[in-house]
Design a protein around this motif. Structure first.
Motif, short mmCIF file in Angstrom:
data_model
loop_
_atom_site.label_atom_id
_atom_site.label_comp_id
_atom_site.label_asym_id
_atom_site.label_seq_id
_atom_site.Cartn_x
_atom_site.Cartn_y
_atom_site.Cartn_z
N ASN B 86 -3.44 -3.51 15.92
CA ASN B 86 -3.88 -2.16 15.55
C ASN B 86 -4.61 -1.48 16.71
O ASN B 86 -4.61 -0.26 16.82
CB ASN B 86 -4.80 -2.20 14.34
N GLN B 87 -5.28 -2.27 17.54
CA GLN B 87 -6.07 -1.70 18.62
C GLN B 87 -5.36 -1.83 19.96
O GLN B 87 -5.48 -0.95 20.81
CB GLN B 87 -7.44 -2.39 18.68
N VAL B 88 -4.67 -2.94 20.18
CA VAL B 88 -3.90 -3.16 21.40
C VAL B 88 -2.44 -3.30 20.99
O VAL B 88 -2.05 -4.30 20.40
CB VAL B 88 -4.37 -4.43 22.14
N PRO B 89 -1.61 -2.27 21.25
CA PRO B 89 -0.24 -2.31 20.74
C PRO B 89 0.61 -3.43 21.33
O PRO B 89 1.51 -3.91 20.66
CB PRO B 89 0.33 -0.94 21.13
N GLN B 90 0.36 -3.84 22.58
CA GLN B 90 1.21 -4.88 23.18
C GLN B 90 1.27 -6.10 22.26
O GLN B 90 0.22 -6.64 21.87
CB GLN B 90 0.65 -5.29 24.54
N LEU B 91 2.48 -6.56 21.92
CA LEU B 91 2.64 -7.68 20.99
C LEU B 91 1.85 -8.90 21.47
O LEU B 91 2.04 -9.37 22.60
CB LEU B 91 4.13 -8.05 20.87
N HIS B 92 0.96 -9.39 20.62
CA HIS B 92 0.19 -10.59 20.96
C HIS B 92 -0.14 -11.30 19.66
O HIS B 92 -0.33 -10.67 18.62
CB HIS B 92 -1.07 -10.25 21.75
N VAL B 93 -0.18 -12.62 19.73
CA VAL B 93 -0.38 -13.44 18.53
C VAL B 93 -1.64 -14.28 18.72
O VAL B 93 -1.73 -15.08 19.65
CB VAL B 93 0.83 -14.36 18.28
N HIS B 94 -2.60 -14.08 17.82
CA HIS B 94 -3.82 -14.88 17.84
C HIS B 94 -3.54 -16.25 17.21
O HIS B 94 -2.93 -16.31 16.13
CB HIS B 94 -4.92 -14.21 17.01
N VAL B 95 -3.98 -17.31 17.85
CA VAL B 95 -3.94 -18.66 17.26
C VAL B 95 -5.35 -19.20 17.39
O VAL B 95 -5.80 -19.55 18.49
CB VAL B 95 -2.92 -19.57 17.96
N ILE B 96 -6.07 -19.23 16.28
CA ILE B 96 -7.51 -19.46 16.31
C ILE B 96 -7.84 -20.70 15.49
O ILE B 96 -7.43 -20.82 14.34
CB ILE B 96 -8.25 -18.24 15.70
N GLY B 97 -8.59 -21.61 16.10
CA GLY B 97 -9.07 -22.78 15.36
C GLY B 97 -10.30 -22.39 14.55
O GLY B 97 -11.23 -21.80 15.08
N ARG B 98 -10.28 -22.71 13.25
CA ARG B 98 -11.38 -22.34 12.37
C ARG B 98 -12.09 -23.59 11.84
O ARG B 98 -11.45 -24.60 11.57
CB ARG B 98 -10.85 -21.49 11.20
#
Lengths: 138, 138
Positions: B86-98
Motif C-alpha cells: 500500500n505504501q511501496v508499490p514495488q512488489l515485495h513479500v514480507h517473511v517475518i518470524g513471530r
C-alpha cells in the motif's frame, strides 16, 4: 489422515463462496473491504511449508485467480495478500481488495476499523459474482 | 524492458542478504522481529499477478526457503507472509518470524511497535547465517 474441518473462528466471520481444486474460498463479513480468505483443504496445515510443492503451486494460482476476481468486480486499487495465522493457526490466506479511501488505508486492515455490516442482498450478490468468475477460471 | 531498481524506501529500511534466482532477499533493520523481505527482480511488478506463472512458482518456493531459514535460525513460533504494497508499490513479500512474546503478538507487525535498533555485529551475524542457509538450498 484426518479430515479437513474449517476452524470455527474462520467460519464464524465469513460465508463460503466456492470450492476451488485446493482451497475453500470465503467472504469476510466486514463490509469495509472486499475481503476474501482462501483455506487450503489440507488437514493440519499451519505454514505454507506444510503443503507439498505441488499444492503450493496450486495455492499460488488460486490466490491470483481470486485476486483477479476481486479486482475486476470491485475496481480496487491494490490487493493485499497475507498468510499470518497468529490467532487462527489453520493455514489461511487473506486476499483483500484495498481502496485509497478505505478506513485502514494505507495501513493493513487487521484491527484498523470497526467491522461494518453488509446487507444480505449485497453479500449474496457479491458472492454470486465471485463464484461465477471463479467457476469460469477453474 | 527497463532495468530493475530497488525502491529507495525498501533499501533505506533494510540490508541486502542474498540474491536468489528470482528475488533479492533483504533484512529489515527493525530488531523487534527477524523480518525479511523478498523483492522479485522483475521491473514494474506491483501485484503477484504481474509475474508470469513460472515466476510465481519460483517466488513461492523462495518464500518457503526464506521462511525455513528464518525459522531454523531463530526458533520463531510462527511465520507471517504478506504482500501488501500500500505504501511501496514495488512488489515485495514480507517473511517475518513471530514470537508469542514479541511486541506486536498476536497482531501484525506493521505500525505496532517503535522500531528497535540492532547492533552491526548482530545484524552481520544474522545476515551471514541466513545467506549460508539460503545459498545451500539454491
Amino acid at each position: 489422515m484426518t479430515r479437513f474441518h474449517l476452524d470455527p473462528r474462520l467460519s464464524g466471520d465469513t460465508t463460503p463462496v466456492v470450492e476451488l481444486p485446493l482451497s475453500l474460498v470465503l467472504l469476510h463479513h466486514d463490509a469495509n473491504y472486499p475481503w476474501t480468505i482462501l483455506v487450503p483443504r489440507v488437514p493440519g496445515a499451519v505454514e505454507i511449508a506444510d503443503l507439498s510443492a505441488a499444492e503450493r503451486a496450486v495455492l499460488t494460482e488460486e490466490i491470483v485467480a481470486v485476486g483477479d476476481a476481486v479486482r475486476s468486480l470491485t475496481g480496487c486499487h491494490k490487493l493485499n495478500v497475507a498468510a499470518l495465522g497468529n490467532q487462527v493457526p489453520q493455514l489461511h490466506v487473506h486476499v483483500i481488495g484495498r481502496f485509497r479511501d478505505d478506513p485502514a488505508w494505507p495501513g493493513p486492515v487487521w484491527g484498523a476499523a470497526a467491522p461494518k455490516p453488509r446487507s444480505l442482498e449485497t453479500r449474496d450478490a457479491l458472492i454470486e459474482a465471485l463464484r461465477q468468475r471463479l467457476e469460469r477460471t477453474e
